[in-house]
Design a protein around this motif. Structure first.
Motif, PDB file in Angstrom:
ATOM      1  N   ALA A 191       0.830  -1.202   0.000  1.00 50.07           N
ATOM      2  CA  ALA A 191       0.000   0.000   0.000  1.00 50.07           C
ATOM      3  C   ALA A 191       0.864   1.251   0.000  1.00 50.07           C
ATOM      4  N   ILE A 192       1.908   1.262   0.823  1.00 54.98           N
ATOM      5  CA  ILE A 192       2.827   2.397   0.834  1.00 54.98           C
ATOM      6  C   ILE A 192       3.487   2.544  -0.526  1.00 54.98           C
ATOM      7  N   GLY A 193       3.798   1.414  -1.163  1.00 59.21           N
ATOM      8  CA  GLY A 193       4.429   1.446  -2.479  1.00 59.21           C
ATOM      9  C   GLY A 193       3.570   2.144  -3.523  1.00 59.21           C
ATOM     10  N   VAL A 194       2.279   1.804  -3.583  1.00 63.34           N
ATOM     11  CA  VAL A 194       1.417   2.423  -4.598  1.00 63.34           C
ATOM     12  C   VAL A 194       1.159   3.881  -4.285  1.00 63.34           C
ATOM     13  N   LEU A 195       1.099   4.236  -3.004  1.00 63.27           N
ATOM     14  CA  LEU A 195       0.933   5.647  -2.639  1.00 63.27           C
ATOM     15  C   LEU A 195       2.167   6.455  -3.042  1.00 63.27           C
ATOM     16  N   ALA A 196       3.356   5.871  -2.854  1.00 61.75           N
ATOM     17  CA  ALA A 196       4.585   6.546  -3.254  1.00 61.75           C
ATOM     18  C   ALA A 196       4.647   6.721  -4.764  1.00 61.75           C
ATOM     19  N   GLU A 197       4.256   5.674  -5.505  1.00 53.68           N
ATOM     20  CA  GLU A 197       4.242   5.754  -6.964  1.00 53.68           C
ATOM     21  C   GLU A 197       3.266   6.827  -7.454  1.00 53.68           C
ATOM     22  N   SER A 198       2.194   7.013  -6.711  1.00 50.93           N
ATOM     23  CA  SER A 198       1.157   7.963  -7.112  1.00 50.93           C
ATOM     24  C   SER A 198       1.448   9.379  -6.669  1.00 50.93           C
ATOM     25  N   GLY A 199       2.483   9.561  -5.858  1.00 52.84           N
ATOM     26  CA  GLY A 199       2.825  10.890  -5.394  1.00 52.84           C
ATOM     27  C   GLY A 199       1.930  11.404  -4.293  1.00 52.84           C
ATOM     28  N   ALA A 200       1.232  10.510  -3.591  1.00 47.43           N
ATOM     29  CA  ALA A 200       0.377  10.932  -2.485  1.00 47.43           C
ATOM     30  C   ALA A 200       1.215  11.085  -1.223  1.00 47.43           C
ATOM     31  N   ALA A 201       0.971  12.155  -0.481  1.00 47.04           N
ATOM     32  CA  ALA A 201       1.647  12.322   0.798  1.00 47.04           C
ATOM     33  C   ALA A 201       0.949  11.450   1.841  1.00 47.04           C
ATOM     34  N   VAL A 202       1.728  10.857   2.722  1.00 49.34           N
ATOM     35  CA  VAL A 202       1.187  10.029   3.799  1.00 49.34           C
ATOM     36  C   VAL A 202       1.648  10.614   5.120  1.00 49.34           C
ATOM     37  N   ALA A 203       0.701  10.860   6.019  1.00 44.68           N
ATOM     38  CA  ALA A 203       1.043  11.411   7.325  1.00 44.68           C
ATOM     39  C   ALA A 203       0.434  10.547   8.419  1.00 44.68           C
ATOM     40  N   TRP A 204       1.272  10.172   9.372  1.00 47.86           N
ATOM     41  CA  TRP A 204       0.792   9.440  10.538  1.00 47.86           C
ATOM     42  C   TRP A 204       0.407  10.469  11.600  1.00 47.86           C
ATOM     43  N   VAL A 205      -0.855  10.433  12.017  1.00 47.47           N
ATOM     44  CA  VAL A 205      -1.370  11.458  12.923  1.00 47.47           C
ATOM     45  C   VAL A 205      -1.992  10.821  14.163  1.00 47.47           C
ATOM     46  N   GLY A 206      -2.272  11.650  15.154  1.00 47.03           N
ATOM     47  CA  GLY A 206      -2.846  11.178  16.399  1.00 47.03           C
ATOM     48  C   GLY A 206      -4.361  11.152  16.388  1.00 47.03           C
ATOM     49  N   GLU A 207      -4.939  10.908  17.554  1.00 44.39           N
ATOM     50  CA  GLU A 207      -6.390  10.855  17.718  1.00 44.39           C
ATOM     51  C   GLU A 207      -7.022  12.139  17.205  1.00 44.39           C
ATOM     52  N   GLN A 208      -8.111  12.001  16.432  1.00 45.94           N
ATOM     53  CA  GLN A 208      -8.811  13.122  15.819  1.00 45.94           C
ATOM     54  C   GLN A 208      -7.952  13.844  14.786  1.00 45.94           C
TER      55      GLN A 208
END
Length: 315
Positions: A70-87
């Motif tokens: 999943a991280i691989g396809v997001l990286a290929e697509s140029g989507a930013a991924v952010a790990w965030v806290g509650e809410q």
């Protein structure tokens, strides 16, 4: 069978431009996997498919598990991924860029490295936020003072407009519920705006840490860009959500802000504003689609990469 590693990576021209993407998607308490060029979010209610190339930022909340594919396809697509806290109100880590060109980050570094141009960009940012004022000639201290006054006035006006009592800005890091409803909504809106700004800044290949107003933090430029739309979008939406009640303020703010961002085409504006701030005369090539490696030579001349220059050349 074709494995993920053997699939051809998409070129910048084949990817959805950042301005045309969904601003952000927030997920929590689910398992995220890959299905072809989409990601899937599986929880007790079933499986949801989300096209990866349409996402600006994927916000991963508590209880999420994400696979390597999943991280691989997001990286290929140029989507930013952010790990965030509650809410979604605490930022932990983030992903990669869509752009493969260094044009904008080089322009950003040049304007940041010179005190005169750094102040000029800060003034231009103020002008974008408050179009009825001319910041020409203002010092940094005066810019900060004017900005603080305008934000306080925005709080007061939104309180009057929505009928929500306002007793000042109160935020306790890590304690989302410590504030009243309008403060919770403002915090949630701010964090979502940071996610959107982070997605655009990263997608364009800019340096997140080279800020013109903020400094000393890895996300200084992200904070700069997010603040451009605070009084126009973030604060008004927060007060409107608070006026509807005290329950589920965080989730309701995210949904309302997402709708406002899409309605106002904020990602499109954000891209244009960043390019205008960093390259006022316009870039020579589109940094979102340029995919070219060059080598630096003498007299500010660049030569094509991928060649051997062992033989004496003249350029």
């Amino acid at each position: 069978m074709t494995t993920v590693a053997q699939r051809r990576a998409s070129t910048p021209r084949e990817l959805t431009r950042v301005a045309d993407r969904i601003s952000f998607v927030y997920l929590e308490r689910c398992t995220i996997h890959r299905d072809q060029n989409a990601i899937t979010a599986e929880d007790a209610d079933g499986t949801t498919h989300i096209p990866s190339a349409t996402i600006g930022t994927l916000l991963l909340g508590p209880g999420t598990r994400i696979t390597h594919q999943a991280i691989g396809v997001l990286a290929e697509s140029g989507a930013a991924v952010a790990w965030v806290g509650e809410q979604g109100v605490r930022y932990y880590a983030g992903g990669r860029a869509l752009s493969r060109s260094s044009a904008l980050v080089e322009a950003q570094a040049m304007r940041w490295a010179n005190r005169r141009t750094r102040l000029a960009v800060a003034r231009a940012m103020y002008r974008l936020r408050f179009r009825d004022e001319d910041p020409s000639g203002l010092t940094r201290q005066e810019l900060l003072g004017r900005e603080g006054h305008r934000v306080k006035e925005c709080y007061r006006q939104e309180s009057v407009r929505t009928g929500v009592p306002w007793h000042g800005r109160h935020y306790v890091p890590g304690e989302f519920t410590a504030g009243d409803a309008p403060n919770q909504a403002i915090t949630a809106a701010a964090q979502c705006m940071y996610g959107v700004a982070h997605a655009v800044v990263s997608a364009l290949g800019c340096a997140t840490g080279l800020g013109f107003v903020h400094s000393g933090h890895e996300l200084s430029f992200v904070l700069d860009i997010a603040d451009l739309y605070k009084t126009e979008i973030g604060i008004p939406v927060a007060f409107e959500v608070a006026a509807e009640g005290d329950l589920d303020v965080g989730s309701r703010t995210r949904r309302a802000l997402r709708d406002a961002i899409n309605k106002k085409r904020l990602l499109d504006r954000c891209v244009d504003d960043i390019k205008l701030l960093l390259v006022p005369d316009g870039p020579k090539a589109d940094p979102e689609v340029e995919d070219r490696v060059t080598l630096q030579s003498d007299r500010d001349v660049t030569v094509p990469g991928g060649r051997n220059y062992a033989v004496e050349a003249h350029w």
